[in-house]
Design an enzyme around this catalytic site. Structure first.
Site, mmCIF file in Angstrom:
data_model
loop_
_atom_site.group_PDB
_atom_site.id
_atom_site.type_symbol
_atom_site.label_atom_id
_atom_site.label_comp_id
_atom_site.label_asym_id
_atom_site.label_seq_id
_atom_site.Cartn_x
_atom_site.Cartn_y
_atom_site.Cartn_z
ATOM 1 N N ASN A 288 50.697 34.877 40.770
ATOM 2 C CA ASN A 288 49.730 34.924 41.878
ATOM 3 C C ASN A 288 49.970 33.783 42.869
ATOM 4 O OD1 ASN A 288 47.536 36.272 43.103
ATOM 5 N ND2 ASN A 288 46.132 34.669 42.410
ATOM 6 N N ASP B 239 56.529 31.234 31.917
ATOM 7 C CA ASP B 239 55.215 31.692 31.462
ATOM 8 C C ASP B 239 54.611 30.706 30.480
ATOM 9 O OD1 ASP B 239 53.073 33.189 30.268
ATOM 10 O OD2 ASP B 239 54.046 34.985 31.059
ATOM 11 N N SER C 146 34.566 27.804 34.544
ATOM 12 C CA SER C 146 33.865 28.391 35.683
ATOM 13 C C SER C 146 32.375 28.444 35.407
ATOM 14 C CB SER C 146 34.412 29.808 35.889
ATOM 15 O OG SER C 146 33.559 30.549 36.712
ATOM 16 N N THR D 247 30.791 30.812 35.764
ATOM 17 C CA THR D 247 30.550 32.156 35.212
ATOM 18 C C THR D 247 30.080 32.091 33.755
ATOM 19 O OG1 THR D 247 31.461 34.385 35.250
ATOM 20 C CG2 THR D 247 32.892 32.696 34.379
ATOM 21 N N TYR E 174 37.201 38.610 32.485
ATOM 22 C CA TYR E 174 37.655 37.323 33.027
ATOM 23 C C TYR E 174 36.720 36.206 32.574
ATOM 24 C CZ TYR E 174 37.881 33.422 36.251
ATOM 25 O OH TYR E 174 37.909 32.144 36.769
ATOM 26 N N LYS F 5 37.127 32.631 29.960
ATOM 27 C CA LYS F 5 36.736 31.228 30.201
ATOM 28 C C LYS F 5 35.816 30.765 29.069
ATOM 29 C CE LYS F 5 39.068 30.670 33.861
ATOM 30 N NZ LYS F 5 40.311 29.903 33.715
ATOM 31 N N ARG G 140 25.106 30.592 46.709
ATOM 32 C CA ARG G 140 26.184 30.019 45.902
ATOM 33 C C ARG G 140 26.414 28.554 46.284
ATOM 34 N NH1 ARG G 140 25.274 33.989 43.740
ATOM 35 N NH2 ARG G 140 26.613 35.706 43.062
ATOM 36 N N GLY H 80 26.991 43.227 39.214
ATOM 37 C CA GLY H 80 27.410 42.015 38.494
ATOM 38 C C GLY H 80 27.033 40.722 39.199
HETATM 39 P P1 NAD Z 1 45.426 31.001 41.450
HETATM 40 O O1 NAD Z 1 45.659 32.405 41.031
HETATM 41 O O2 NAD Z 1 45.700 30.647 42.861
HETATM 42 O O3 NAD Z 1 46.220 29.991 40.504
HETATM 43 C C1 NAD Z 1 46.526 30.305 39.168
HETATM 44 C C2 NAD Z 1 48.003 30.051 38.965
HETATM 45 O O4 NAD Z 1 48.345 30.332 37.602
HETATM 46 C C3 NAD Z 1 48.884 30.943 39.834
HETATM 47 O O5 NAD Z 1 49.825 30.136 40.502
HETATM 48 C C4 NAD Z 1 49.562 31.896 38.847
HETATM 49 O O6 NAD Z 1 50.833 32.278 39.287
HETATM 50 C C5 NAD Z 1 49.579 31.033 37.596
HETATM 51 N N1 NAD Z 1 49.627 31.754 36.325
HETATM 52 C C6 NAD Z 1 48.804 32.745 35.878
HETATM 53 N N2 NAD Z 1 49.148 33.102 34.628
HETATM 54 C C7 NAD Z 1 50.199 32.326 34.274
HETATM 55 C C8 NAD Z 1 50.990 32.222 33.103
HETATM 56 N N3 NAD Z 1 50.780 32.993 32.039
HETATM 57 N N4 NAD Z 1 51.993 31.309 33.080
HETATM 58 C C9 NAD Z 1 52.220 30.507 34.147
HETATM 59 N N5 NAD Z 1 51.513 30.565 35.280
HETATM 60 C C10 NAD Z 1 50.513 31.464 35.340
HETATM 61 O O7 NAD Z 1 43.910 30.643 41.075
HETATM 62 P P2 NAD Z 1 43.047 29.375 41.443
HETATM 63 O O8 NAD Z 1 41.953 29.819 42.328
HETATM 64 O O9 NAD Z 1 43.914 28.244 41.858
HETATM 65 O O10 NAD Z 1 42.393 29.076 40.029
HETATM 66 C C11 NAD Z 1 42.953 28.142 39.123
HETATM 67 C C12 NAD Z 1 42.169 28.202 37.833
HETATM 68 O O11 NAD Z 1 40.786 27.942 38.108
HETATM 69 C C13 NAD Z 1 42.198 29.564 37.144
HETATM 70 O O12 NAD Z 1 42.226 29.383 35.752
HETATM 71 C C14 NAD Z 1 40.895 30.192 37.571
HETATM 72 O O13 NAD Z 1 40.447 31.158 36.640
HETATM 73 C C15 NAD Z 1 39.978 28.987 37.600
HETATM 74 N N6 NAD Z 1 38.806 29.164 38.465
HETATM 75 C C16 NAD Z 1 38.985 29.554 39.762
HETATM 76 C C17 NAD Z 1 37.871 29.765 40.581
HETATM 77 C C18 NAD Z 1 38.036 30.239 41.998
HETATM 78 O O14 NAD Z 1 37.055 30.741 42.578
HETATM 79 N N7 NAD Z 1 39.201 30.073 42.627
HETATM 80 C C19 NAD Z 1 36.578 29.556 40.075
HETATM 81 C C20 NAD Z 1 36.433 29.123 38.748
HETATM 82 C C21 NAD Z 1 37.572 28.935 37.956
HETATM 83 N N1 UFG Z 2 29.940 38.563 49.105
HETATM 84 C C1 UFG Z 2 29.552 39.375 50.146
HETATM 85 N N2 UFG Z 2 30.501 40.114 50.755
HETATM 86 C C2 UFG Z 2 31.816 40.116 50.382
HETATM 87 C C3 UFG Z 2 32.205 39.272 49.305
HETATM 88 C C4 UFG Z 2 31.233 38.504 48.697
HETATM 89 O O1 UFG Z 2 28.390 39.432 50.512
HETATM 90 O O2 UFG Z 2 32.606 40.854 50.970
HETATM 91 C C5 UFG Z 2 28.928 37.737 48.464
HETATM 92 C C6 UFG Z 2 28.785 38.044 46.986
HETATM 93 O O3 UFG Z 2 27.883 39.091 46.799
HETATM 94 C C7 UFG Z 2 28.290 36.705 46.455
HETATM 95 C C8 UFG Z 2 28.896 35.658 47.405
HETATM 96 O O4 UFG Z 2 29.331 36.381 48.545
HETATM 97 O O5 UFG Z 2 26.921 36.650 46.595
HETATM 98 C C9 UFG Z 2 30.075 34.946 46.798
HETATM 99 O O6 UFG Z 2 30.974 35.925 46.280
HETATM 100 P P1 UFG Z 2 32.425 35.532 45.726
HETATM 101 O O7 UFG Z 2 33.080 36.805 45.273
HETATM 102 O O8 UFG Z 2 33.139 34.708 46.733
HETATM 103 O O9 UFG Z 2 32.092 34.578 44.504
HETATM 104 P P2 UFG Z 2 31.257 34.848 43.191
HETATM 105 O O10 UFG Z 2 30.158 33.838 43.174
HETATM 106 O O11 UFG Z 2 30.881 36.244 43.025
HETATM 107 O O12 UFG Z 2 32.353 34.563 42.074
HETATM 108 C C10 UFG Z 2 32.924 33.278 41.946
HETATM 109 C C11 UFG Z 2 34.365 33.361 41.460
HETATM 110 C C12 UFG Z 2 34.422 33.902 40.054
HETATM 111 C C13 UFG Z 2 33.485 33.164 39.171
HETATM 112 C C14 UFG Z 2 32.091 33.176 39.755
HETATM 113 C C15 UFG Z 2 31.110 32.381 38.952
HETATM 114 O O13 UFG Z 2 35.121 34.190 42.289
HETATM 115 O O14 UFG Z 2 35.721 33.712 39.557
HETATM 116 O O15 UFG Z 2 32.135 32.580 41.056
HETATM 117 O O16 UFG Z 2 31.497 31.060 38.931
HETATM 118 F F1 UFG Z 2 33.471 33.771 37.961
#
Ligand code: NAD
Ligand code: UFG
Length: 338
Positions: free
Chosen positions: A35, A58, A124, A126, A149, A153, A231, A294
Site C-alpha cells: 500500500n 514481507d 487504533s 477502534t 480490521y 488491532k 472525530r 458501523g
Molecule cells: P499505510 O497503508 O499507508 O501504511 C502501512 C504500510 O505497511 C504500507 O506501506 C504497506 O505497504 C505496509 N505493509 C502492509 N503489510 C505489510 C507486510 N506484511 N509486510 C511489510 N509491509 C507491509 O497505513 P498508515 O495509515 O500509515 O497506517 C500505519 C499503521 O497505523 C497501520 O497498522 C494502521 O492499521 C494503523 N492505523 C492507521 C490509522 C489511519 O487512519 N491511518 C488509524 C489507526 C491505526
Molecule cells: N465521512 C463522511 N463522508 C465520507 C467519509 C467519511 O461523512 O465520505 C464521515 C464518517 O461518517 C465519519 C467521519 O467522516 O463520521 C470520519 O470517517 P473516516 O472514515 O475518515 O474515519 P473513521 O473515524 O470512520 O475511521 C478511522 C480509521 C479507522 C479506525 C477508526 C477508529 O479510518 O481505521 O478511525 O479509530 F478504525
C-alpha cells in the site's frame, strides 16, 4: 539510536521517518509496498538530507525479517505494517488476520531472537468499540469491534500484552491513534491511498480537486451538536512526534503502556468541511447522505496520559491539518505517481 520501522514507507511511517531522522536517529524501513511505494522514502531523504536503509519484503517472512535484523542492529521497532481498509477487511477477513497478526507474531519472534524486546505498536481508537463514553481514556474497557480490521488491532494488543506478561524484559507501547490527517508542511510526503479512499480527508481533497463530484456527509441525525459524526482529527506530524516520544520512553522502561494519540478535541464532519473551505479559500460540493453502517456518533481522546507519561501534546490545529492536506494534494494530484 537506530530504529526499525515496519511499514515505514506508508502514510504514518514516512512522516515518522522524518521526525526520527530530524531528531538525530537512524532509520531502517522494512516494507512490501502493498500500500505504498519507495518514492515516499526518497522524499523523506530529500526533506531530511539523510539516508534511510530500505528493505523490500514481507513482515510475515521470518527469514527476511531475521536477515534485516542481522544486518541492522536496532534499539527498538515501530510496527506500522498492516492492512488498514475497514470495508475490505469485511470482504477478505482471512487475508487481514493472516497479514496483520502474522506480521505482529513474526516480528516479535525475530526481535526476541535478536534480543531486542522493545516494540511500539500502531493500534487504533477502534479498539474502544462503540463506546458511548467520551472522551475515551486508556482505562476504558476494550469494546467489541465492528470489523475484522479492528479485531486485528484488538488481538495484536492482546498478543503483545501476553508476551510482556510472560517475559518482563519486553517494553511494549500500544499507541491508540485517533484520526490521522494532514501532511508534512513541505508537501513532499502525504497520504496516497491506492484506489478510492474511504476516509474523510482524502475524499474532501478529491472533492476539492474535482475528482469526486460530490462529497457525501454520512448521517445528519446523530446525537452530536450539529447531527454529524464527531472525530478527533490529529495532524500526522504530531502523531509522528508521538512515536519519537514513545520510542524514547520504551528504551528506558520495561512493561506495557497503552497511550492515546489524539488532540482531545472532537470536530464534526460539517466543522471539518467548513474549516477546509476557510483554510484553503475554496468551496466544497457536498450533500447530506444516509448514515454509513458501523460509524459511531462521537470518538475523541482523553490525551492526558500521553502528556503525563511522554510529555507529548498535539500542537497543530484543524486549520493546519486542512491546509497541509490540500498543499500535498495540489503539489501531488496523483500522489507519488508522476
Ligand atoms: P499505510 O497503508 O499507508 O501504511 C502501512 C504500510 O505497511 C504500507 O506501506 C504497506 O505497504 C505496509 N505493509 C502492509 N503489510 C505489510 C507486510 N506484511 N509486510 C511489510 N509491509 C507491509 O497505513 P498508515 O495509515 O500509515 O497506517 C500505519 C499503521 O497505523 C497501520 O497498522 C494502521 O492499521 C494503523 N492505523 C492507521 C490509522 C489511519 O487512519 N491511518 C488509524 C489507526 C491505526
Ligand atoms: N465521512 C463522511 N463522508 C465520507 C467519509 C467519511 O461523512 O465520505 C464521515 C464518517 O461518517 C465519519 C467521519 O467522516 O463520521 C470520519 O470517517 P473516516 O472514515 O475518515 O474515519 P473513521 O473515524 O470512520 O475511521 C478511522 C480509521 C479507522 C479506525 C477508526 C477508529 O479510518 O481505521 O478511525 O479509530 F478504525
Amino acid at each position: 539510536m537506530r530504529f526499525l520501522l515496519t511499514g515505514g514507507a506508508g502514510y504514518i511511517g514516512s512522516h515518522t521517518c522524518v521526525c526520527l531522522l530530524e531528531a538525530g536517529h537512524e532509520v531502517v524501513v522494512l516494507d512490501n509496498f502493498i500500500n505504498s511505494c519507495p518514492e515516499s522514502i526518497r522524499r523523506v531523504e530529500k526533506i531530511t538530507g539523510k539516508k534511510v536503509a530500505l528493505y523490500e519484503g514481507d513482515c510475515c517472512d521470518e527469514a527476511f525479517v531475521n536477515r534485516v535484523l542481522d544486518e541492522q542492529p536496532i534499539d527498538a521497532a515501530v510496527h506500522f505494517a498492516g492492512l488498514k481498509a475497514v470495508g475490505e477487511s469485511v470482504s477478505i477477513p482471512l487475508r487481514y488476520y493472516q497479514n496483520n497478526l502474522g506480521a505482529t507474531l513474526t516480528l516479535c519472534k525475530c526481535l526476541a531472537a535478536h534480543n531486542v524486546k522493545r516494540i511500539v505498536f500502531s493500534s487504533s481508537a477502534t479498539v474502544y468499540g462503540d463506546s458511548k463514553i467520551v472522551p475515551m481514556s486508556e482505562n476504558l474497557p476494550m469494546g467489541s469491534c465492528t470489523n475484522p480490521y479492528g479485531w486485528t488491532k484488538w488481538m495484536s494488543e492482546r498478543i503483545l500484552q501476553d508476551a510482556a506478561f510472560a517475559d518482563p524484559e519486553w517494553s511494549v507501547m500500544l499507541l491508540r491513534y485517533f484520526n490521522p490527517v494532514g501532511a508534512h508542511e513541505s508537501g513532499l510526503i502525504g497520504e496516497d491511498p491506492i484506489g478510492m479512499p474511504n476516509n474523510l480527508m482524502p475524499l474532501i481533497c478529491r472533492a476539492a480537486g474535482g475528482k469526486l463530484p460530490m462529497l457525501s456527509v454520512f448521517g445528519s441525525d446523530y446525537d452530536t451538536p450539529d447531527g454529524t459524526c464527531v472525530r478527533d482529527y490529529i495532524h500526522v506530524m504530531d502523531l509522528a512526534n508521538g512515536h519519537l516520544k514513545a520510542l524514547e520512553y520504551a528504551v528506558s522502561h520495561k512493561g506495557v503502556e497503552i497511550v492515546n494519540l489524539g488532540t482531545g478535541e472532537g470536530y464534526s464532519v460539517l466543522q471539518m468541511i467548513r474549516t477546509f473551505e476557510e483554510a484553503n479559500d475554496l468551496k466544497l460540493p457536498w450533500r447530506m447522505a444516509d448514515r454509513r453502517p458501523g460509524d459511531i456518533a462521537a470518538s475523541y481522546s482523553n490525551p492526558a496520559k500521553a502528556a503525563d507519561l511522554l510529555g507529548w501534546k498535539a500542537t497543530h490545529t484543524l486549520n493546519d491539518m486542512c491546509r497541509d492536506a490540500w498543499h500535498w494534494q495540489t503539489l501531488n494530484p496523483n500522489g507519488y505517481r508522476a
